[in-house]
Design a protein around this motif. Sequence first.
Motif, PDB file in Angstrom:
ATOM      1  N   LEU A  63       0.833  -1.205   0.000  1.00  0.00           N
ATOM      2  CA  LEU A  63       0.000   0.000   0.000  1.00  0.00           C
ATOM      3  C   LEU A  63       0.862   1.246   0.000  1.00  0.00           C
ATOM      4  CD1 LEU A  63      -3.052   0.739   0.119  1.00  0.00           C
ATOM      5  CD2 LEU A  63      -2.774   0.985   2.590  1.00  0.00           C
ATOM      6  N   MET A  64       1.956   1.225   0.787  1.00  0.00           N
ATOM      7  CA  MET A  64       2.866   2.374   0.849  1.00  0.00           C
ATOM      8  C   MET A  64       3.599   2.576  -0.462  1.00  0.00           C
ATOM      9  SD  MET A  64       4.430   1.878   4.678  1.00  0.00           S
ATOM     10  CE  MET A  64       5.611   3.212   4.506  1.00  0.00           C
ATOM     11  N   SER A  65       3.968   1.482  -1.121  1.00  0.00           N
ATOM     12  CA  SER A  65       4.694   1.592  -2.394  1.00  0.00           C
ATOM     13  C   SER A  65       3.794   2.054  -3.528  1.00  0.00           C
ATOM     14  CB  SER A  65       5.322   0.246  -2.751  1.00  0.00           C
ATOM     15  OG  SER A  65       4.326  -0.735  -2.915  1.00  0.00           O
ATOM     16  N   VAL A  66       2.533   1.687  -3.462  1.00  0.00           N
ATOM     17  CA  VAL A  66       1.590   2.062  -4.521  1.00  0.00           C
ATOM     18  C   VAL A  66       1.033   3.468  -4.317  1.00  0.00           C
ATOM     19  CG1 VAL A  66      -0.661   1.498  -5.526  1.00  0.00           C
ATOM     20  CG2 VAL A  66       0.942  -0.317  -5.015  1.00  0.00           C
ATOM     21  N   ARG A  67       1.055   3.955  -3.058  1.00  0.00           N
ATOM     22  CA  ARG A  67       0.455   5.251  -2.733  1.00  0.00           C
ATOM     23  C   ARG A  67       0.998   6.400  -3.585  1.00  0.00           C
ATOM     24  NH1 ARG A  67       1.323   9.402   0.941  1.00  0.00           N
ATOM     25  NH2 ARG A  67      -0.560  10.407   1.701  1.00  0.00           N
TER      26      ARG A  67
END
Length: 369
Positions: A63-67
């Motif tokens: 989720l953090m990488s895609v944000r």
Amino acid sequence: MKIYAKSKKDLTISQIELILLKNKVRLPEQSYNKKKISEIKLKEQVITNILITLFLITFVVSLMSVRPYIKTVTSEIKFTHVAKEYKSSFKNKKITKKPNNLNKKSTDEEYVSIPTQETLDIFENLKYDLKTIRLGQAVKPVYLSRLPKDLNKIKSTQKKKDTFIKIVMPLILDENNKILEDRKKLFKILNKPSNTRGEKVWLKRRFNDYKIKNEDIAELKIRMDIVPTSVAIAQAAKESGWGTSRFALDGNAMFGQWTWGKDGIEPSQKEKNTSHKILKFPMLRSSVNAYIKNLNTHRGYSEFRKKRSELRQNNKNLSGLDLVEYLYNYAATGKEYVVILKKIIRQNQLTDFDSSVLMNSNRSRSLSL
């Protein structure tokens, strides 16, 4: 039990007891080992907990990488939507402002100067902000054809400077991108054992563009490269008075390039024995293009190009403060001119923009006014 039977696994007594217990089949207390069953239960619970934890960690990391990607895509969608509205309204404004001249060739008057307040409103609506760009956000592809005529009316010096930077930076980055694309294509062609006729024609045109004789490949590599954003902004600011000079407003001449032809603006003050004019352009983009071409071809900037090539070979970033040192031939004041440029770069923290990139938008999704 059927599932275990089908799997044909050899089960221990404790495992059978545990299966029966799970299915609420009560056994005599003496018939099974409570301690062993407890150990099995604990082991299963630990494994389950570990798997759940790993899943949650993987989910949070993904989720953090895609944000950032989601944020970028959302920003581009918003920009495209607002840009379309401005394109439509600006097109209608031009139509109502000018009569039909279908048989007339393009002239300077076809490019409209947008008032300062309207320009500021556009930047605000598009969320075009220098603070976020300094933090790594991409530059919005907003291309103005002319500077606002009333730019000097902005009372705040900092706001005036920021507005000027916002106007010229996308144009500089876009021209640099074109060079980087050509540079990429150049090395791709050179790495081939043989080239097609089209590739040979493309190379010949690049030799002409960069004014290289004898088809010197080594020299083409040196000349075909970008000008750091900080250097270009600093020179544009110095030569145009932060976008308020007569040459910039009347002739889109942001870099004070000289000409001895007819297509120029006569300086109000110049030495008696000089007959030069300031070269004018139909729009700001043309001025940026001519400026970069000048630094990449004129013999007076060979040291600039040589230093830039050395930085490339050593895999170092093209820093504006490193390269501006070699632009002393740009003005009659020589080294004093370089000192002024360095001061502009440092005071306005322009090196922050040397690593800036344009929003990943194609030409149809950009905003040209």
